[in-house]
Design a protein around this motif. Structure first.
Motif, short mmCIF file in Angstrom:
data_model
loop_
_atom_site.label_atom_id
_atom_site.label_comp_id
_atom_site.label_asym_id
_atom_site.label_seq_id
_atom_site.Cartn_x
_atom_site.Cartn_y
_atom_site.Cartn_z
N SER A 108 42.19 41.14 32.61
CA SER A 108 41.38 40.57 33.69
C SER A 108 42.22 39.56 34.48
O SER A 108 43.13 38.93 33.95
N SER A 149 33.91 45.99 34.42
CA SER A 149 34.34 44.65 34.03
C SER A 149 33.62 44.18 32.76
O SER A 149 32.43 44.44 32.58
N LEU A 184 30.22 41.49 39.63
CA LEU A 184 31.28 42.10 38.83
C LEU A 184 31.65 43.47 39.38
O LEU A 184 30.78 44.23 39.82
N ARG A 195 30.15 46.14 32.85
CA ARG A 195 29.40 46.33 34.09
C ARG A 195 29.27 47.84 34.37
O ARG A 195 30.26 48.55 34.30
N ASP A 231 36.41 40.52 37.95
CA ASP A 231 36.65 41.58 36.97
C ASP A 231 36.41 41.11 35.54
O ASP A 231 36.84 41.76 34.59
N ALA A 232 35.70 39.98 35.38
CA ALA A 232 35.31 39.50 34.05
C ALA A 232 34.28 38.39 34.23
O ALA A 232 34.26 37.70 35.26
N LEU A 265 38.02 35.72 36.64
CA LEU A 265 36.85 35.58 35.77
C LEU A 265 35.86 34.57 36.33
O LEU A 265 36.26 33.53 36.87
N TYR A 276 39.87 39.71 27.67
CA TYR A 276 40.27 39.39 29.03
C TYR A 276 41.76 39.57 29.29
O TYR A 276 42.27 39.10 30.32
#
Length: 268
Positions: free
Chosen positions: A37, A136, A132, A268, A107-108, A40, A34
């Motif tokens: 990221s 991601s 997502l 993703r 994005d996570a 989340l 992460y």
């Protein structure tokens, strides 16, 4: 739909989960992907035990925790009230199978000890996939309860463990879902799926860690004792023997605690 929760929703259970998160963090939180990221999502965040660790580990991260239980979210709000956490945490009430969130908003994603309590993981993972952004990362950590091994032999623990797992199945959960994570992620549309067995193997090399893990395991098992007693799946004498056997393993010497956490990582 989520199942009945075998451990209940007391303040003691919330405190146990916070302690468990810290004890298991070397396996669950190791090298999480992460760093790049910024937003989340954790589905099934409960009282925020995992969110606390994520916020500490990734100072640039904003986290959104979703749970179906309002009292769990209230507890999470209290746990995340500190100045270093509150501004970077959002808590949302909703169902995992129908997330009240926009597509591509995150994005996570992070899921931990949630799919074991879900009747069908497919709609949950499809919803996470929907919210997502492409590319991601998602990390899912789950139980694989067939892997527990104790030395010396602990017959009362193993009988109780069987009753514990059978009760979870009766409630609609899956104590062996860890073995199926790749299957579930694949059918939800995720790619680049990697499965990693995270072996929790504690022996005389680290007696203090073994003692801490056995204490956490005792708390985990006995938190389900009221439900198991009410269902006539265990006796009071068996419960006492479970504590004695795990205490002996924790004290050693020569004792071994072995369990495998399954962790899946995908994109993703």
């Amino acid at each position: 739909m989520t199942t009945g929760y075998l451990h209940g929703y007391s303040d003691d259970e919330r405190a146990r989960l916070r302690m468990q998160a810290r004890v298991l963090s070397p396996w669950v939180h190791r090298d999480l992907p992460y760093a790049n990221s910024r937003h989340l999502l954790e589905v099934g965040c409960g009282s925020g035990a995992q969110l606390e660790l994520l916020l500490d580990a990734f100072p640039e991260l904003h986290v959104t925790g979703l749970d179906r239980a309002v009292d769990q979210l209230d507890a999470a709000r209290r746990n995340l009230a500190g100045p270093s956490h509150a501004a970077r945490a959002t808590l949302v009430h909703g169902a995992a199978e129908e997330l009240p969130l926009r597509g591509g908003e995150f994005d996570a994603a992070f899921l931990c000890w949630i799919l074991e309590h879900v009747v069908d993981p497919a709609p949950v993972l499809r919803e996470v996939f929907r919210v997502l952004a492409p590319g991601s990362p998602i990390v899912v950590s789950e139980v694989m309860n067939a892997t527990l091994y104790l030395q010396p032999s602990s017959p009362h623990v193993m009988r109780y463990w069987s009753a514990f797992n059978n009760m979870q199945i009766a409630l609609g959960g899956d104590p062996y879902v860890g073995a199926k994570l790749g299957h579930h992620l694949h059918h939800a549309g995720f790619r680049n799926i990697e499965l990693t067995p995270r072996g929790v193997i504690l022996d005389d090399r680290d007696p203090s860690a073994r003692a801490a893990l056995c204490a956490a395991c005792t708390d985990l098992l006995l938190s389900a004792a009221p439900a198991l007693l009410a269902a006539n799946r265990v006796t009071g004498a068996e419960i006492d023997a479970v504590g004695e056997e795990l205490d002996a393993i924790g004290r050693g010497p020569g004792s071994v605690f072995f369990y495998v956490i399954m962790q899946a990582r995908a994109a993703r």
